[in-house]
Design an enzyme around this catalytic site. Structure first.
Site, PDB file in Angstrom:
ATOM      1  N   LYS A  80       0.847  -1.207   0.000  1.00 15.11           N
ATOM      2  CA  LYS A  80       0.000   0.000   0.000  1.00 15.11           C
ATOM      3  C   LYS A  80       0.876   1.247   0.000  1.00 15.11           C
ATOM      4  CE  LYS A  80      -3.899   2.072   2.484  1.00 15.11           C
ATOM      5  NZ  LYS A  80      -4.800   1.974   3.657  1.00 15.11           N
ATOM      6  N   SER A 155      -9.747   2.000   2.689  1.00 18.67           N
ATOM      7  CA  SER A 155      -8.895   2.736   1.773  1.00 18.67           C
ATOM      8  C   SER A 155      -7.861   1.867   1.050  1.00 18.67           C
ATOM      9  CB  SER A 155      -8.170   3.835   2.533  1.00 18.67           C
ATOM     10  OG  SER A 155      -7.283   3.277   3.481  1.00 18.67           O
ATOM     11  N   SER A 181      -9.930  -0.099   6.868  1.00 25.28           N
ATOM     12  CA  SER A 181      -9.332  -0.002   5.532  1.00 25.28           C
ATOM     13  C   SER A 181      -8.740  -1.286   4.960  1.00 25.28           C
ATOM     14  CB  SER A 181      -8.267   1.089   5.513  1.00 25.28           C
ATOM     15  OG  SER A 181      -8.904   2.318   5.357  1.00 25.28           O
TER      16      SER A 181
HETATM   17  N1  GLN Z   1     -13.176   4.802   6.242  1.00 22.81           N
HETATM   18  C1  GLN Z   1     -12.487   5.095   7.452  1.00 22.81           C
HETATM   19  C2  GLN Z   1     -11.939   6.496   7.413  1.00 22.81           C
HETATM   20  O1  GLN Z   1     -12.042   7.113   6.395  1.00 22.81           O
HETATM   21  C3  GLN Z   1     -11.398   4.115   7.702  1.00 22.81           C
HETATM   22  C4  GLN Z   1     -10.219   4.326   6.874  1.00 22.81           C
HETATM   23  C5  GLN Z   1      -9.014   3.545   7.309  1.00 22.81           C
HETATM   24  O2  GLN Z   1      -9.135   2.501   7.952  1.00 22.81           O
HETATM   25  N2  GLN Z   1      -7.853   4.046   6.980  1.00 22.81           N
HETATM   26  O3  GLN Z   1     -11.439   6.991   8.373  1.00 22.81           O
END
Ligand code: GLN
Length: 494
Positions: A80, A155, A181
């Site tokens: 990632k 994400s 994410s």
């Molecule tokens: N959707 C959540 C956020 O936007 C989780 C994202 C994540 O785990 N990085 O904070």
């Protein structure tokens, strides 16, 4: 798609040419419409693979001695883009970090290399990990390999889509999970994703979004591969003061779920917005666990108000983010536009141009929540809710080995469907964020497919949209979760 275990065995024995394998994957990536990668590491990866093959041919006996124990020998892994890789551009999918090449590797990347993995490149994601759909990336969205008109989740959308057998663009991938994410895209793409216990995996070299919540973890096409990658990632690291080595804490001898007690918390299934097909899939999965010998029971977690947990998560996450992201000013690295004026004007211009809309929204919200006068009302209150959530999980996980819930309330939605309405995206995280507040480990694995897909996807399983099951365990009990996941996977054909 070949599994990681098969690659290791094949490369070791010489039945698989590492170079050919890596070459074939790049061919697929370059033909693909999915947009899983931001940066490819093609020349270096191919050279490394060629070296691997050469080393083995040169002196098989020596080779066996040196490489026989490497856990990821020759395995192509995608990383990632929130994780630092020495010499490979790392942007966090943001314009502000375009062109930034870290001078060092994250601890997890060092671990991958030490175990013989081949780094394919850096995967697409929501900008600074802020999102649930991979649509906030400066580099354009990734598409769902099961239906190109839909999001892959976020994400870590690029990582999840890449390891999906429908795409075949990596054998394993790293994601990071602050509030879902890893698990959200695993659920939407029909792959396996694990958020480890807070502290199990070093965060050194992970570009911080919300430090107190996030963990790096594995994404894979099957449970055994996820377990293998987790083993590599969970190394002791002095450079992350929250890192915790575990070894003894896990009983890896046992197999199956016979006698395991699994709680099914009503709150996660009865909240508004959980689709009927997801509910049905979870109950079917619970039934399968019973057939496999587990004792399952519906339970209520009365002090776990999911709406409050979601609100607390967003307040804590944006507060931490507003402080973490203050370091991006374009002065030492990253985007530098226009001519330098006074510090304030230059700083504002670079950040104004470099950050996307969602990131700006969160910096502003976080700054507000932390400002004098509001700190007690929002941030401190959120911390109190966090303690309640943590306690409730601790109580429940004393009574049950695991909790089973839907990972996401619904299947992958369409590209563009929710991005204009941030709140509707935040609401999608309702089942995943409590787990991060509590710091416990959690696995998402595919449990069923729905017929809702448009049928225009790439590759096998096209047209069917995956549904993810979330298994939550106590602190440092990832091997128990993986054991249950493996038993379930072996008893399920999707
Ligand atoms: N959707 C959540 C956020 O936007 C989780 C994202 C994540 O785990 N990085 O904070």
């Amino acid at each position: 798609m070949i599994t990681a275990t098969e690659v290791v065995a094949g490369v070791k024995s010489g039945n698989i040419s590492c170079e050919e394998l890596v070459w074939r994957i790049y061919e697929r990536i370059e033909r693909s419409e999915l947009n899983c990668f931001i940066t490819l590491n093609k020349a270096a990866a191919l050279a490394e693979a060629r070296e691997e093959d050469k080393r083995r041919r040169k002196n098989e006996r020596e080779y066996e001695k040196e490489n026989g124990r490497k856990k990821l020998l020759g395995v192509p892994v995608a990383v990632k883009d929130s994780i630092s890789t020495q010499g490979i551009q790392t942007t966090c999918a943001s314009k502000i970090l375009t062109g930034y090449v870290p001078p060092y590797d994250a601890t997890v990347v060092e671990a991958l290399k030490r175990e013989g993995a081949i780094i394919l490149g850096k995967t697409n994601m929501d900008e600074f990990c802020m999102g649930t759909s991979t649509e906030t990336s400066f580099y354009g969205p990734t598409k769902n390999p099961h239906d190109l008109s839909r999001v892959p989740g976020g994400s870590s959308g690029g990582s999840a889509a890449a390891v999906s057998p429908a795409a075949g663009e990596a054998v394993l991938a790293l994601g990071s999970d602050t509030g879902g994410s890893i698990r959200c895209p695993a659920s939407f793409c029909g792959v396996v994703g694990l958020k480890p216990t807070y502290g199990l995996v070093s965060r050194y070299g992970l570009i911080a979004y919300a430090n107190s919540l996030e963990q790096i973890g594995p994404l894979a096409s099957n449970v055994s591969d996820a377990a293998l990658l987790l083993e590599v990632l969970a190394v002791k690291d002095e450079r992350d003061s929250t890192n915790f080595s575990l070894e003894k804490k896990n009983n890896r001898e046992k197999e199956g779920v016979k006698g395991m007690k699994i709680g099914v918390p009503r709150e996660f299934l009865e909240g508004e917005g959980v689709s009927p097909e997801v509910k049905k899939a979870v109950w079917n999965a619970v039934q399968r666990f019973e057939e496999l010998g587990a004792e399952c029971e519906e339970v209520s977690l009365p002090n776990l108000n999911l709406k409050h947990a979601l609100a607390a998560y967003y307040i804590i996450a944006v507060s931490e983010a507003s402080s973490n992201l203050a370091r991006f000013d374009g002065l030492r690295y990253g985007l530098r536009t226009g001519k330098d004026e006074d510090w304030h004007t230059t700083f504002s211009r670079i950040r104004g141009e470099g950050f996307g809309e969602e990131v700006k929204r969160r910096i502003i919200l976080g700054t507000y929540a932390l400002s004098a006068g509001y700190y007690g009302k929002y941030y401190l209150k959120a911390l109190k809710v966090r303690t309640l959530v943590k306690n409730e999980f601790e109580v429940a996980l004393k009574r049950y080995d695991l909790l089973a819930t839907p990972t996401m309330p619904f299947v992958a939605f369409r590209l563009g469907e929710r991005i204009k309405d941030p709140l509707s995206l935040y609401l999608a995280d309702v089942n995943t964020v409590p787990v991060n507040l509590a710091g416990v480990p959690s696995l998402s694995l595919p449990c069923e497919s729905s017929g809702a897909g448009a049928g225009v996807g790439a590759g096998a399983g096209a047209g069917k949209l995956p549904i993810g099951l979330q298994l939550v365990g106590g602190h440092f009990e990832e091997w128990k979760i993986l054991r249950a996941g493996l038993a379930f996977e072996q008893a399920t054909t999707l």
